[in-house]
Design an enzyme around this catalytic site. Structure first.
Site, short mmCIF file in Angstrom:
data_model
loop_
_atom_site.label_atom_id
_atom_site.label_comp_id
_atom_site.label_asym_id
_atom_site.label_seq_id
_atom_site.Cartn_x
_atom_site.Cartn_y
_atom_site.Cartn_z
N CYS A 42 -36.97 -36.19 -25.43
CA CYS A 42 -37.63 -35.84 -26.69
C CYS A 42 -36.82 -34.80 -27.47
O CYS A 42 -36.44 -33.75 -26.95
CB CYS A 42 -39.07 -35.39 -26.39
SG CYS A 42 -39.61 -33.79 -26.98
N CYS A 45 -38.05 -31.31 -27.67
CA CYS A 45 -37.91 -30.59 -26.40
C CYS A 45 -36.48 -30.10 -26.24
O CYS A 45 -36.24 -28.98 -25.80
CB CYS A 45 -38.27 -31.50 -25.23
SG CYS A 45 -39.92 -32.20 -25.36
N ARG A 376 -20.20 -4.84 -3.67
CA ARG A 376 -19.17 -4.72 -4.71
C ARG A 376 -17.79 -5.16 -4.20
O ARG A 376 -17.68 -6.24 -3.64
CB ARG A 376 -19.17 -3.31 -5.31
CG ARG A 376 -20.59 -2.87 -5.69
CD ARG A 376 -20.64 -1.62 -6.55
NE ARG A 376 -20.18 -1.89 -7.90
CZ ARG A 376 -19.32 -1.13 -8.57
NH1 ARG A 376 -18.82 -0.06 -8.03
NH2 ARG A 376 -18.97 -1.45 -9.79
N TRP A 447 -17.64 -11.50 -21.74
CA TRP A 447 -18.60 -10.39 -21.69
C TRP A 447 -20.04 -10.94 -21.66
O TRP A 447 -20.86 -10.52 -20.84
CB TRP A 447 -18.40 -9.50 -22.93
CG TRP A 447 -19.57 -8.67 -23.29
CD1 TRP A 447 -19.99 -7.54 -22.67
CD2 TRP A 447 -20.51 -8.93 -24.34
NE1 TRP A 447 -21.14 -7.06 -23.27
CE2 TRP A 447 -21.47 -7.91 -24.31
CE3 TRP A 447 -20.63 -9.94 -25.32
CZ2 TRP A 447 -22.55 -7.85 -25.20
CZ3 TRP A 447 -21.70 -9.88 -26.21
CH2 TRP A 447 -22.63 -8.85 -26.14
N ASN A 451 -22.85 -10.88 -18.63
CA ASN A 451 -24.22 -10.37 -18.78
C ASN A 451 -25.26 -11.40 -18.34
O ASN A 451 -26.32 -11.04 -17.82
CB ASN A 451 -24.48 -9.92 -20.22
CG ASN A 451 -24.14 -8.45 -20.41
OD1 ASN A 451 -24.05 -7.69 -19.44
ND2 ASN A 451 -23.98 -8.05 -21.66
N ARG A 452 -24.98 -12.68 -18.58
CA ARG A 452 -25.88 -13.73 -18.08
C ARG A 452 -26.03 -13.61 -16.57
O ARG A 452 -27.12 -13.69 -16.03
CB ARG A 452 -25.32 -15.12 -18.35
CG ARG A 452 -25.49 -15.61 -19.73
CD ARG A 452 -26.87 -16.25 -19.90
NE ARG A 452 -26.99 -16.64 -21.29
CZ ARG A 452 -26.73 -17.86 -21.75
NH1 ARG A 452 -26.40 -18.81 -20.92
NH2 ARG A 452 -26.83 -18.13 -23.03
N LYS A 469 -27.63 -3.83 -11.78
CA LYS A 469 -27.15 -4.80 -12.76
C LYS A 469 -27.91 -4.59 -14.07
O LYS A 469 -29.12 -4.71 -14.11
CB LYS A 469 -27.42 -6.22 -12.27
CG LYS A 469 -26.73 -6.56 -10.97
CD LYS A 469 -25.35 -7.11 -11.23
CE LYS A 469 -24.62 -7.60 -10.01
NZ LYS A 469 -24.41 -6.66 -8.95
P1 FAD Z 1 -19.93 -6.58 -11.43
O1 FAD Z 1 -20.93 -7.47 -12.06
O2 FAD Z 1 -19.00 -7.15 -10.46
O3 FAD Z 1 -19.12 -5.90 -12.61
C1 FAD Z 1 -17.99 -5.09 -12.38
C2 FAD Z 1 -17.90 -4.04 -13.46
O4 FAD Z 1 -17.71 -4.66 -14.73
C3 FAD Z 1 -19.19 -3.24 -13.63
O5 FAD Z 1 -19.21 -2.16 -12.77
C4 FAD Z 1 -19.11 -2.81 -15.08
O6 FAD Z 1 -18.29 -1.67 -15.21
C5 FAD Z 1 -18.42 -3.96 -15.75
N1 FAD Z 1 -19.35 -4.90 -16.38
C6 FAD Z 1 -20.63 -5.19 -16.06
N2 FAD Z 1 -21.12 -6.11 -16.89
C7 FAD Z 1 -20.13 -6.41 -17.75
C8 FAD Z 1 -20.04 -7.30 -18.84
N3 FAD Z 1 -21.07 -8.06 -19.24
N4 FAD Z 1 -18.86 -7.37 -19.50
C9 FAD Z 1 -17.81 -6.61 -19.13
N5 FAD Z 1 -17.84 -5.76 -18.10
C10 FAD Z 1 -19.00 -5.66 -17.42
N6 FAD Z 1 -23.21 -12.98 -7.50
C11 FAD Z 1 -24.37 -13.62 -7.23
O7 FAD Z 1 -25.18 -13.10 -6.47
N7 FAD Z 1 -24.68 -14.82 -7.81
C12 FAD Z 1 -23.81 -15.42 -8.67
O8 FAD Z 1 -24.08 -16.50 -9.18
C13 FAD Z 1 -22.58 -14.78 -8.96
N8 FAD Z 1 -21.66 -15.36 -9.78
C14 FAD Z 1 -20.44 -14.76 -9.96
C15 FAD Z 1 -19.48 -15.40 -10.75
C16 FAD Z 1 -18.24 -14.84 -10.91
C17 FAD Z 1 -17.21 -15.55 -11.76
C18 FAD Z 1 -17.91 -13.61 -10.28
C19 FAD Z 1 -16.54 -12.99 -10.44
C20 FAD Z 1 -18.86 -12.96 -9.50
C21 FAD Z 1 -20.13 -13.53 -9.33
N9 FAD Z 1 -21.11 -12.92 -8.54
C22 FAD Z 1 -22.31 -13.53 -8.33
C23 FAD Z 1 -20.89 -11.55 -8.02
C24 FAD Z 1 -21.57 -10.55 -8.95
O9 FAD Z 1 -21.43 -10.93 -10.32
C25 FAD Z 1 -20.95 -9.15 -8.84
O10 FAD Z 1 -19.58 -9.23 -9.05
C26 FAD Z 1 -21.21 -8.47 -7.53
O11 FAD Z 1 -22.58 -8.48 -7.24
C27 FAD Z 1 -20.71 -7.00 -7.58
O12 FAD Z 1 -21.41 -6.33 -8.62
P2 FAD Z 1 -20.96 -4.99 -9.28
O13 FAD Z 1 -22.10 -4.06 -9.25
O14 FAD Z 1 -19.72 -4.48 -8.68
O15 FAD Z 1 -20.70 -5.35 -10.82
#
Ligand code: FAD
Length: 516
Positions: A42, A45, A376, A447, A451-452, A469
């Site tokens: 649809c 939708c 991390r 970026w 964030n997603r 996060k």
């Molecule tokens: P991270 O998310 O690793 O970010 C690292 C640093 O980047 C942050 O400390 C901050 O300074 C900066 N940052 C934060 N947000 C942004 C932004 N929007 N733009 C720019 N810089 C930013 N984990 C899962 O559990 N499920 C998933 O599906 C998943 N998918 C992932 C996909 C990819 C491609 C990658 C590389 C990682 C994925 N991870 C996933 C791991 C997760 O996203 C984090 O990397 C992990 O949990 C470590 O988190 P962190 O607190 O170090 O911050």
């Protein structure tokens, strides 16, 4: 397969209803549930689906009280569900109370508007008129009174009581109450502007405004850029002592030091460290790639573009750049369509002894340190690496806007150890990478997709309680990145975000501390 064919996937944070789970999701559940009954063919939708996805992201924090679900009535296996609920047109949205019985038909949202804010407010209306049994995770939504506040600390031990002063029509107070429901040590209540005793006592003149109220009767105004939902929620979630429920309570830095094998390395949270980037390269080239003893086909293409992008844009120390460049020329010269990892590794380790070329061994996380060894580290390093690369490529001005993102996509797809992460990233790339047609938009794409991911996994077990996060950068870090739209919704000022990212990830700001 039905989920694949439908308009939503599990990564949209929408519960996909099926014959198997419909009973447990809609019947006798402790959360209320909003369900979209749709048909994947649809047109209405299809055009509504991005709004519904956005709604699910927007009220993700409300999940324990109200869940978002959808069912594709066009899928053969779901026909019975849609017949049972007497669905005759698509899309139909219904609200199911918590603890609904099996014969409950749900309350339809007639004439709902195709707008996140409006839907969110209807959900609040439904919750407010919910009646007993109330969803246990849902905090009280009704306005509070002076008497209740005066007695509040006699029966409550929370550290912070936030009072949102507003007029009766405003939804902000209730939105923030729900945004904070998964956080401990903070209670949010709304106070109407007609509550004259409290208004006078705190000297409130602006509506909405938010005050923190303490057991000794002291109070302070919450400082925010804009008096709006997102800004209150950002600030309250980050008050000292406020933590996500179910997370271990914050410990002192002494304990953090003891719980990691290595000494804690003090660092500045607002900076990027070369040690993290080199550690990510070490792990990627010597550990992650090592599991494939032979690299061929798509993996070979992925590896070539990854190394080529590194040789071009990695803002590394001269010795590391020499290594990456020699690795790249070796790889480019490989005319066969497959290589052994062993041969690749010899080049990573520079066994031919190209002068002044080396990639340091081992990892040394700094900005990517976790408060526990399993937090991390590498995934943080991967994100940081690719943000730096998109910014570097963007500075060169004449590169292909998709070059770095495609290299990242292929690397993640072929090699990233977290396969579940890789699948989600691939879905996002498939959905929207093709629209990236300028260098600035490549920086912004990464970026916003990051964030997603942050939105999707906030609060998961993998989240380091020290590094929650958030939608990044927060208003404290970049006030001008945030704005208030005319309809009162939070918005990103993308030009400002771009400027911020350009500086945050720029090569000249990368710190060289803790390098060998
Ligand atoms: P991270 O998310 O690793 O970010 C690292 C640093 O980047 C942050 O400390 C901050 O300074 C900066 N940052 C934060 N947000 C942004 C932004 N929007 N733009 C720019 N810089 C930013 N984990 C899962 O559990 N499920 C998933 O599906 C998943 N998918 C992932 C996909 C990819 C491609 C990658 C590389 C990682 C994925 N991870 C996933 C791991 C997760 O996203 C984090 O990397 C992990 O949990 C470590 O988190 P962190 O607190 O170090 O911050």
């Amino acid at each position: 397969p039905a989920a694949e064919a439908g308009l939503y996937t599990a990564s949209d944070q929408i519960v996909l209803l099926s014959q198997q789970n419909v009973g447990s999701v809609l019947v006798n559940s402790s959360a209320a549930t909003v369900v979209e009954f749709y048909a994947s063919w649809c047109g209405h939708c299809i055009s509504f689906s991005p709004i519904y996805k956005k709604l699910a992201r927007d009220i993700k924090e409300w999940k324990p009280a109200v869940n978002i679900a959808a069912v594709d009535c066009a899928a053969d296996e779901n026909i019975q569900i849609c017949m049972n609920y007497k669905i005759s047109g698509y899309p139909t949205i219904k609200f199911f109370h918590a603890y609904s019985t099996a014969d409950s038909a749900g309350v339809p949202y007639r004439g709902f508007s195709r707008d996140v804010r409006n839907l969110r407010q209807r959900i609040i209306d439904s919750l407010e008129s919910h009646g007993e049994p109330w969803p246990p995770a849902c905090p009280p939504l009704e306005p509070t009174s002076e008497t209740e506040i005066n007695n509040f600390f006699e029966t409550n031990t929370v550290q912070h009581l936030a009072l949102i002063f507003e007029d009766a029509k405003s939804y902000i107070g209730r939105e923030v109450i729900l945004d904070l429901l998964q956080f401990e040590n903070v209670t949010v209540r709304r106070v109407l502007n007609t509550e004259s005793g409290l208004v006078a006592k705190l000297g409130v003149t602006e509506f909405p405004s938010c005050y923190l109220y303490y057991p000794d009767g002291n109070f302070t105004r919450l400082r925010v850029n804009f008096e709006a939902r997102a800004f209150y929620s950002y600030a309250l979630q980050r008050l000292p002592g406020v933590i996500r429920s179910g997370k271990p309570p914050p410990v002192t830095m002494e304990l953090v030091k003891n719980s990691t094998q290595e000494p804690w390395r003090p660092f500045d949270r607002s900076r990027v460290y070369m040690a993290d980037l080199e550690s990510a390269l070490h792990h990627s080239l010597r550990v992650e790639l090592a599991v494939q003893s032979v690299i061929k086909g798509d993996s070979m293409i992925a590896l070539k573009s990854y190394i080529s992008v590194l040789a071009k844009y990695f803002p590394g120390r001269p010795v590391v750049m020499n290594l990456l460049k020699s690795l790249n020329s070796w790889l480019k010269n490989q005319t066969v369509d497959q290589i052994s990892y062993k041969a690749f590794k010899e080049n990573v380790d520079n066994t031919a002894q190209v002068p002044d070329a080396a990639l340091p061994e081992g990892v040394r996380w700094v900005g990517c340190q976790g408060s526990q060894p399993h937090f991390r580290g590498y995934p943080c390093g991967v994100w940081t690496l690719f943000h730096v690369l998109t910014v570097q490529a963007s500075n060169t001005g004449d590169s292909d806007p998709q070059e770095v993102l495609t290299a990242m996509r292929n690397y993640i797809h072929s090699f990233f150890g977290c396969r579940y992460c890789a699948d989600h990233f691939e879905n996002m790339a498939r959905e929207s990478l093709e629209v990236v047609n300028t260098l600035p938009s490549s920086v912004l794409w990464l970026w916003s997709r990051h964030n997603r991911v942050n939105n999707r996994i906030a609060g998961d077990l993998s989240e380091d309680p020290y590094f929650p996060k958030i939608q990044w950068p927060s208003p404290e870090v970049c006030p001008s990145c945030h704005m208030l739209k005319d309809n009162g919704e939070h918005g990103w000022n993308e030009n400002q975000v771009l400027t911020f990212l350009g500086s945050y990830f720029s090569s000249s700001r990368i710190l060289l501390d803790y390098l060998e």
